[in-house]
Write a protein that holds these residues in place. Sequence first.
Motif, short mmCIF file in Angstrom:
data_model
loop_
_atom_site.label_atom_id
_atom_site.label_comp_id
_atom_site.label_asym_id
_atom_site.label_seq_id
_atom_site.Cartn_x
_atom_site.Cartn_y
_atom_site.Cartn_z
N ASP A 1 0.82 -1.36 0.04
CA ASP A 1 -0.10 -0.06 0.15
C ASP A 1 0.76 1.30 -0.01
O ASP A 1 0.52 2.11 -0.69
CB ASP A 1 -1.03 0.00 1.25
CG ASP A 1 -2.25 -0.99 1.11
OD1 ASP A 1 -2.25 -1.46 -0.22
OD2 ASP A 1 -2.72 -1.27 2.04
N ASP A 2 1.91 1.14 0.79
CA ASP A 2 2.72 2.35 0.93
C ASP A 2 3.64 2.70 -0.39
O ASP A 2 3.79 3.73 -0.71
CB ASP A 2 3.70 2.24 2.01
CG ASP A 2 2.73 2.58 3.39
OD1 ASP A 2 1.80 2.80 3.11
OD2 ASP A 2 3.41 2.45 4.57
N ILE A 3 4.04 1.33 -0.80
CA ILE A 3 4.98 1.30 -2.12
C ILE A 3 3.92 2.09 -3.29
O ILE A 3 4.60 2.89 -4.27
CB ILE A 3 5.28 0.19 -2.29
CG1 ILE A 3 6.52 -0.29 -1.43
CG2 ILE A 3 5.84 0.09 -4.13
CD1 ILE A 3 7.71 0.51 -1.71
N ASP A 4 2.82 1.61 -3.21
CA ASP A 4 1.87 2.14 -4.44
C ASP A 4 1.61 3.65 -4.04
O ASP A 4 1.57 4.29 -5.26
CB ASP A 4 0.52 1.49 -4.36
CG ASP A 4 0.58 -0.01 -4.82
OD1 ASP A 4 1.53 -0.33 -5.63
OD2 ASP A 4 -0.51 -0.92 -4.40
N GLN A 5 1.45 4.24 -2.98
CA GLN A 5 1.35 5.72 -2.84
C GLN A 5 2.72 6.23 -3.16
O GLN A 5 2.43 7.41 -3.95
CB GLN A 5 1.26 5.77 -1.42
CG GLN A 5 -0.32 5.41 -0.70
CD GLN A 5 -0.69 5.61 0.69
OE1 GLN A 5 0.16 6.74 1.16
NE2 GLN A 5 -1.46 4.73 1.26
N ILE A 6 3.66 5.83 -2.95
CA ILE A 6 5.01 6.43 -3.29
C ILE A 6 5.13 6.35 -4.72
O ILE A 6 5.34 7.70 -5.47
CB ILE A 6 6.19 5.78 -2.65
CG1 ILE A 6 5.96 5.90 -1.07
CG2 ILE A 6 7.35 6.21 -3.30
CD1 ILE A 6 7.13 5.13 -0.48
N ILE A 7 4.84 5.43 -5.50
CA ILE A 7 4.80 5.48 -6.94
C ILE A 7 3.87 6.35 -7.36
O ILE A 7 4.25 7.23 -8.57
CB ILE A 7 4.54 4.07 -7.40
CG1 ILE A 7 5.85 3.02 -7.10
CG2 ILE A 7 4.44 3.86 -8.87
CD1 ILE A 7 5.47 1.58 -7.23
N GLU B 1 4.75 9.56 -10.05
CA GLU B 1 4.28 9.54 -11.43
C GLU B 1 3.53 10.96 -11.51
O GLU B 1 3.64 11.61 -12.43
CB GLU B 1 3.25 8.51 -11.47
CG GLU B 1 3.85 6.84 -11.69
CD GLU B 1 2.63 6.03 -11.73
OE1 GLU B 1 1.82 6.27 -11.42
OE2 GLU B 1 3.28 5.06 -12.23
N ASP B 2 2.74 11.33 -10.36
CA ASP B 2 2.14 12.59 -10.37
C ASP B 2 3.01 13.69 -10.83
O ASP B 2 2.90 14.55 -11.47
CB ASP B 2 1.33 12.75 -9.29
CG ASP B 2 0.04 12.03 -9.20
OD1 ASP B 2 -0.26 11.44 -10.33
OD2 ASP B 2 -0.47 11.87 -8.16
N GLU B 3 4.12 13.61 -9.77
CA GLU B 3 5.25 14.68 -10.00
C GLU B 3 5.89 14.84 -11.35
O GLU B 3 6.08 15.94 -12.01
CB GLU B 3 6.23 14.57 -8.85
CG GLU B 3 5.70 14.68 -7.49
CD GLU B 3 7.03 14.37 -6.55
OE1 GLU B 3 8.00 13.86 -6.83
OE2 GLU B 3 6.69 14.27 -5.27
#
Length: 277
Positions: free
Chosen positions: A258-264, A268-270
Motif C-alpha cells: 500500500d505504501d509503495i503504491d502511494q509512493i509510486i 508519477e504525478d510529480e
Amino acid sequence: MGKILLCMGKYAEHPYYIDSVPANVYCVEELCYLFASNPFMIDRDIMDKNLAKWLDVECGLSELSHQLLSLFNRGTQPGVFVSTILEYVNYCTPEEKKKIEDVLQNNIGLNGYEKQKRQADFLLKNKKYSQALNEYDELLRELPETESALKPPICHNVGVIYARLYQFEMAARYFKRAYDMTGNEESGICYLAARRLHLNENAYIDFIAEHGEYHGLSLQVEKRLNESKGEFEASQENRMLSALKFYKDEGNVASYYDDIDQIIMKKEDEYRELVLE
C-alpha cells in the motif's frame, strides 16, 4: 498555507491577449500571475494603452487604469508600469517583487537572444522544464553565427532538462554537444554520468575502455555517484524506505505494498506535472 488574495474588479467578457507569452487574460489577477511567473515578458511592449483601457472597461478598475495612463506622459520604464499594477492588486510578496526587479536589472544591455536565454534559464531554475525546453530549442534553431557563444551553455542546460526528466540518452547527446564545443569539464562529467545511467554496467565499462580520453572524467563521475549515494543513505527518504522494508520482513505485506503504491503514484504525478507544464 498560502496567503489569501482578495480579487479585485471583475472577470472580463473579452480577454486581453498578450503576444509575448502568448496568453489570454480575463482578470487583473491572471495578469499579475503572468508578470510574476514570466518576468522576462516585461518590456516596452507590455506598456500598452489598450491594456490600461481594458482594465477599465472590462475589469472595472478605473482608478488603476487612470494611474497607468498617467504614466505614459512621464517616460516611465516598463518595471514601474508593472509595479504599479502589482502594488495596486497587492499580488506579490516583497521577495517576489525583488525577483522581478533583479530580472529587469540583469536584462539591461542584453540583446534579444541573450534575453531569451536568460528567460529559458529562469524557467529551468523554477522547474518549468517544458517551457524552458521550448525556449532553448527555438534558440538553437535561430541563433546566428555571431551568437555562437550561447550554444554550449544552451546545449548543457537542455541536457540538464532531459536528465531531470530521466531521458538519459537525450541528456547525453546534448551534454556531449556542449563538451565537444568547449571542452568544459562539467559538461564532460555530465555526459558520462548520463551515459552511465542510460547503459547497463557492462556496456558502460566497455565504452570507457574504448575511449581512453574520458578516463579522467569517468573517475570524477564515480566520485560524484559515491557522494550522492552517501547523501541518499543519510536522507529521510531512505529512512522511510528502510521502514517499509521492515514491514515486508515482518510479514506485513499489505501495508508494504500500500505504501509503495502511494509512493509510486506520487512520483508519477510529480513527473506528469514536470512534463505537462
